[in-house]
Design a protein around this motif. Sequence first.
Motif, mmCIF file in Angstrom:
data_model
loop_
_atom_site.group_PDB
_atom_site.id
_atom_site.type_symbol
_atom_site.label_atom_id
_atom_site.label_comp_id
_atom_site.label_asym_id
_atom_site.label_seq_id
_atom_site.Cartn_x
_atom_site.Cartn_y
_atom_site.Cartn_z
ATOM 1 N N ALA A 290 -5.918 4.219 0.717
ATOM 2 C CA ALA A 290 -5.923 5.422 1.549
ATOM 3 C C ALA A 290 -6.477 5.105 2.936
ATOM 4 C CB ALA A 290 -6.745 6.523 0.882
ATOM 5 N N ARG A 291 -7.525 4.290 2.997
ATOM 6 C CA ARG A 291 -8.076 3.906 4.299
ATOM 7 C C ARG A 291 -7.097 3.038 5.075
ATOM 8 N NH1 ARG A 291 -11.833 0.660 3.774
ATOM 9 N NH2 ARG A 291 -12.281 0.557 1.545
ATOM 10 N N ALA A 292 -6.329 2.224 4.357
ATOM 11 C CA ALA A 292 -5.328 1.394 5.030
ATOM 12 C C ALA A 292 -4.232 2.253 5.646
ATOM 13 C CB ALA A 292 -4.720 0.399 4.044
ATOM 14 N N LEU A 293 -3.884 3.361 4.994
ATOM 15 C CA LEU A 293 -2.898 4.278 5.559
ATOM 16 C C LEU A 293 -3.373 4.810 6.905
ATOM 17 C CD1 LEU A 293 -1.836 6.404 2.455
ATOM 18 C CD2 LEU A 293 -0.400 4.809 3.720
ATOM 19 N N ILE A 294 -4.654 5.153 6.974
ATOM 20 C CA ILE A 294 -5.218 5.663 8.227
ATOM 21 C C ILE A 294 -5.242 4.569 9.286
ATOM 22 C CG2 ILE A 294 -7.319 6.543 9.309
ATOM 23 C CD1 ILE A 294 -7.928 7.968 6.647
ATOM 24 N N ALA A 295 -5.727 3.388 8.895
ATOM 25 C CA ALA A 295 -5.842 2.292 9.862
ATOM 26 C C ALA A 295 -4.487 1.889 10.418
ATOM 27 C CB ALA A 295 -6.524 1.096 9.205
ATOM 28 N N ALA A 296 -3.432 2.018 9.600
ATOM 29 C CA ALA A 296 -2.099 1.607 10.039
ATOM 30 C C ALA A 296 -1.554 2.484 11.162
ATOM 31 C CB ALA A 296 -1.129 1.621 8.860
ATOM 32 N N VAL B 27 6.600 -0.831 5.586
ATOM 33 C CA VAL B 27 5.580 -0.809 4.541
ATOM 34 C C VAL B 27 4.251 -1.245 5.138
ATOM 35 C CG1 VAL B 27 7.187 -1.284 2.650
ATOM 36 C CG2 VAL B 27 6.067 -3.187 3.820
ATOM 37 N N VAL B 28 3.171 -0.867 4.466
ATOM 38 C CA VAL B 28 1.853 -1.399 4.788
ATOM 39 C C VAL B 28 1.499 -2.391 3.691
ATOM 40 C CG1 VAL B 28 -0.584 -0.898 5.134
ATOM 41 C CG2 VAL B 28 1.141 0.706 5.976
ATOM 42 N N LEU B 29 1.251 -3.634 4.081
ATOM 43 C CA LEU B 29 0.897 -4.693 3.143
ATOM 44 C C LEU B 29 -0.607 -4.924 3.164
ATOM 45 C CD1 LEU B 29 3.670 -7.298 4.065
ATOM 46 C CD2 LEU B 29 3.700 -5.670 2.159
ATOM 47 N N ARG B 30 -1.137 -5.250 2.017
ATOM 48 C CA ARG B 30 -2.568 -5.534 1.885
ATOM 49 C C ARG B 30 -2.730 -6.879 1.195
ATOM 50 N NH1 ARG B 30 -6.350 -2.062 -2.264
ATOM 51 N NH2 ARG B 30 -7.972 -3.640 -2.604
ATOM 52 N N ALA B 31 -3.702 -7.665 1.632
ATOM 53 C CA ALA B 31 -3.928 -8.984 1.046
ATOM 54 C C ALA B 31 -5.391 -9.152 0.671
ATOM 55 C CB ALA B 31 -3.510 -10.083 2.022
ATOM 56 N N GLU B 32 -5.624 -9.888 -0.418
ATOM 57 C CA GLU B 32 -6.971 -10.239 -0.865
ATOM 58 C C GLU B 32 -7.046 -11.761 -0.977
ATOM 59 O OE1 GLU B 32 -9.588 -8.240 -1.557
ATOM 60 O OE2 GLU B 32 -8.586 -6.301 -1.310
ATOM 61 N N VAL C 248 0.835 -1.198 0.000
ATOM 62 C CA VAL C 248 0.000 0.000 0.000
ATOM 63 C C VAL C 248 0.869 1.247 0.000
ATOM 64 C CG1 VAL C 248 -1.656 1.343 1.353
ATOM 65 C CG2 VAL C 248 -1.934 -1.133 1.140
ATOM 66 N N SER C 249 1.841 1.285 0.900
ATOM 67 C CA SER C 249 2.702 2.459 1.028
ATOM 68 C C SER C 249 4.033 2.052 1.633
ATOM 69 C CB SER C 249 2.035 3.532 1.896
ATOM 70 O OG SER C 249 1.736 3.004 3.176
ATOM 71 N N THR C 250 5.037 2.883 1.405
ATOM 72 C CA THR C 250 6.387 2.631 1.903
ATOM 73 C C THR C 250 6.865 3.831 2.698
ATOM 74 O OG1 THR C 250 6.875 1.277 -0.045
ATOM 75 C CG2 THR C 250 8.753 2.049 1.247
ATOM 76 N N PHE C 251 7.445 3.570 3.868
ATOM 77 C CA PHE C 251 7.995 4.627 4.711
ATOM 78 C C PHE C 251 9.495 4.384 4.854
ATOM 79 C CE2 PHE C 251 3.640 3.743 6.007
ATOM 80 C CZ PHE C 251 3.059 4.987 5.859
ATOM 81 N N PRO C 252 10.334 5.258 4.291
ATOM 82 C CA PRO C 252 11.785 5.048 4.346
ATOM 83 C C PRO C 252 12.305 5.041 5.776
ATOM 84 C CG PRO C 252 11.187 6.759 2.761
ATOM 85 C CD PRO C 252 9.964 6.471 3.573
#
Length: 264
Positions: free
Chosen positions: A203-209, A59-64, A46-50
């Motif tokens: 975007a919602r995953a960024l908030i939840a993280a 990182v935030v990982l997402r799975a389906e 989802v996103s990467t934070f250096p």
Amino acid sequence: MAAAQTAIAYPSSLEREPLLAWLQRETDIEPNRVVAVTPQALISIVSTFPAGPGSEPRVVLRAEALNADTVTRSGAVSWHVSMSADCKGRRVRLGETTGYPGRNLLGDRAPLRPPETEWRKPDAGAALDAALRAVCEPSFKGPFEAVALKVARQDAPATASAEASMAPPTPAVAAPAKPSPVAPKPGRRMVAQIGASPSEADARALIAALGSSLGGRETWVETAQVNGKTWRRAVVGGFADGAEAARFCAGLKAAGRGCFVRVG
């Protein structure tokens, strides 16, 4: 957390073309964000934070879920988890895993697994190994970027009594989910934007993280058009003034996250 499986579509096979067609039809995940495909789930970043001073890259990982059996065992159709990466030591540490009853992180969220307290080395060729390589190796290519799609092995258990987080999670007993916050009416107040993505789910995953870092503040996702492209902005509000918002962002930046203050 119940999932309406009759409304959930799964790929007809794990071959490249049927899987890619399913991905583009049923999810809002961009193919180049996918880092691993296992028989149970498709995993993307989802996103990467250096890395920052005193902190590892994250990182935030997402799975389906890719089949009904995975949904039945886990109680979740999609889930996300943050992962800290120790590139030098080839180790990972996972945060809390949060699950959802619908595709694209939709529905009432529920905690599936608590955060890990210890670092561990993922098995070579497993999904978490692919995620670690995606963070640490500039030359890494995901399943849809390589010449042939390779199905990763399921991650081995972190301990004798717990599954690894990118394997189908076993849901914990969760408190009733709180209603999703309603976007506040526009006004001239200071807010913190913590990221943006073409995908609302991401975007919602960024908030939840952010978890407890939010401190109970209100959050929402807003839509913006930039150079003809639609973006979903992850926003945090509820600050007394700009100084409080700036302190909030400073704390996130110190942890390697993105954040800036603007008028909401």
